[in-house]
Design an enzyme around this catalytic site. Sequence first.
Site, PDB file in Angstrom:
ATOM      1  NE  ARG A 149      -3.402  -2.770   2.331  1.00 34.33           N
ATOM      2  CZ  ARG A 149      -2.969  -3.488   3.576  1.00 34.33           C
ATOM      3  NH1 ARG A 149      -2.243  -3.465   4.074  1.00 34.33           N
ATOM      4  NH2 ARG A 149      -4.153  -4.266   3.512  1.00 34.33           N
ATOM      5  CE  LYS A 180      -6.269  -0.975   4.455  1.00 30.19           C
ATOM      6  NZ  LYS A 180      -7.960  -1.071   3.770  1.00 30.19           N
ATOM      7  CG  HIS A 192      -4.850   0.979  -3.505  1.00 32.38           C
ATOM      8  ND1 HIS A 192      -4.553   0.683  -2.744  1.00 32.38           N
ATOM      9  CD2 HIS A 192      -5.920   0.503  -4.058  1.00 32.38           C
ATOM     10  CE1 HIS A 192      -5.308  -0.320  -2.105  1.00 32.38           C
ATOM     11  NE2 HIS A 192      -6.262  -1.227  -2.652  1.00 32.38           N
ATOM     12  NE  ARG A 218      -3.236  -3.386  -0.789  1.00 35.65           N
ATOM     13  CZ  ARG A 218      -2.083  -4.501  -0.972  1.00 35.65           C
ATOM     14  NH1 ARG A 218      -0.842  -4.851  -0.699  1.00 35.65           N
ATOM     15  NH2 ARG A 218      -3.607  -5.447   0.235  1.00 35.65           N
ATOM     16  CG  HIS A 270      -6.116  -8.753   0.852  1.00 37.41           C
ATOM     17  ND1 HIS A 270      -6.076  -9.298  -0.312  1.00 37.41           N
ATOM     18  CD2 HIS A 270      -5.926  -7.983   0.985  1.00 37.41           C
ATOM     19  CE1 HIS A 270      -5.819  -8.287  -1.483  1.00 37.41           C
ATOM     20  NE2 HIS A 270      -5.925  -7.203  -0.646  1.00 37.41           N
ATOM     21  CE1 TYR A 281      -7.655  -5.235  -2.182  1.00 37.55           C
ATOM     22  CE2 TYR A 281      -5.452  -4.624  -3.218  1.00 37.55           C
ATOM     23  CZ  TYR A 281      -6.490  -4.244  -2.200  1.00 37.55           C
ATOM     24  OH  TYR A 281      -6.585  -3.534  -1.754  1.00 37.55           O
TER      25      TYR A 281
END
Length: 311
Positions: free
Chosen positions: A161, A184, A252, A255, A278, A287
Amino acid sequence: MTLITPAARDALQKWLDHQRALKGASDNTIEAYSRDVAVFLSFMTAHHGEPQGLGAIAKITVSDMRAWMAATRRQDVGARSMARKLSAVKSFYRWLAEREGFEPTAVLATRSPKFSAKLPRPVEAEAAKDLISTVAENAPEDWVGARDSAVITLLYGCGLRISEALSLTRAAVPLGEVLRIEGKGGKERMVPVLPVARQAVAHYVALMPFELGPSDILFRGVRGRPLSPRVVQKSMAQARLQLGLPATATPHALRHSFATHLLNAGGDLRAIQELLGHASLSTTQAYTAVDLGRLLDVYDKTHPKAVAPEK
């Protein structure tokens, strides 16, 4: 927050602390939750014409929920954003109901608006390479070009990211074959680093005009401050215009491209899930725009309940 009673404000803060400490929510998620629930509680105060303490909050009706949703949609809030706001409110009420002992059915039964999921649009492999070289050529100084090229190479070559790339410190250089990334919610993952990415970062460091300590942010702006994501976005926007690429060719999107190109080359979906950080395979599926057949194939081969025990 002025329309929220002290008791409601205190409950909201405790819920946010719970989300951060036990759920591992990121700072951006916490900020969005805080804003969405605070606006909801403020609306209920205005809607009922009096401060809404915990007792009043526990008595929210289906009619109240419909009024809030209607008022929110009138503010040109899209279905996707509406669904996010409702999810935050439901999560808060679920937690509060357990603490205060009331029935949150009116809130939890509220249906989320339907919306079409936006499928990612990966950048073609050649286009990604062109972007990397074009941002370098457009830069006003060699070191700035090396910087932008290094950042974009990390996004595409490692699937980072933009926030992860820009949070790297000087201590990370020289890059090894594997990079430890904190994603995250503070979740860590190990990401392989291609030689081209190691070379791009090393080239930037060699040209960078600033002296940095081990704990200092690696990528710097022209005035020496930590590099802003907006600068990278503008650099890519200029490059994609020159290359005739669509507006979806964003940092993004690189990615997405990393994941999609790995899958197309025969990469394992589970492994790609780990590389991207993820939590669920369904997110990785989105994705990579992987078809359902491929997803079920991976499920059949890897899920404990799907794999028959040997006799």
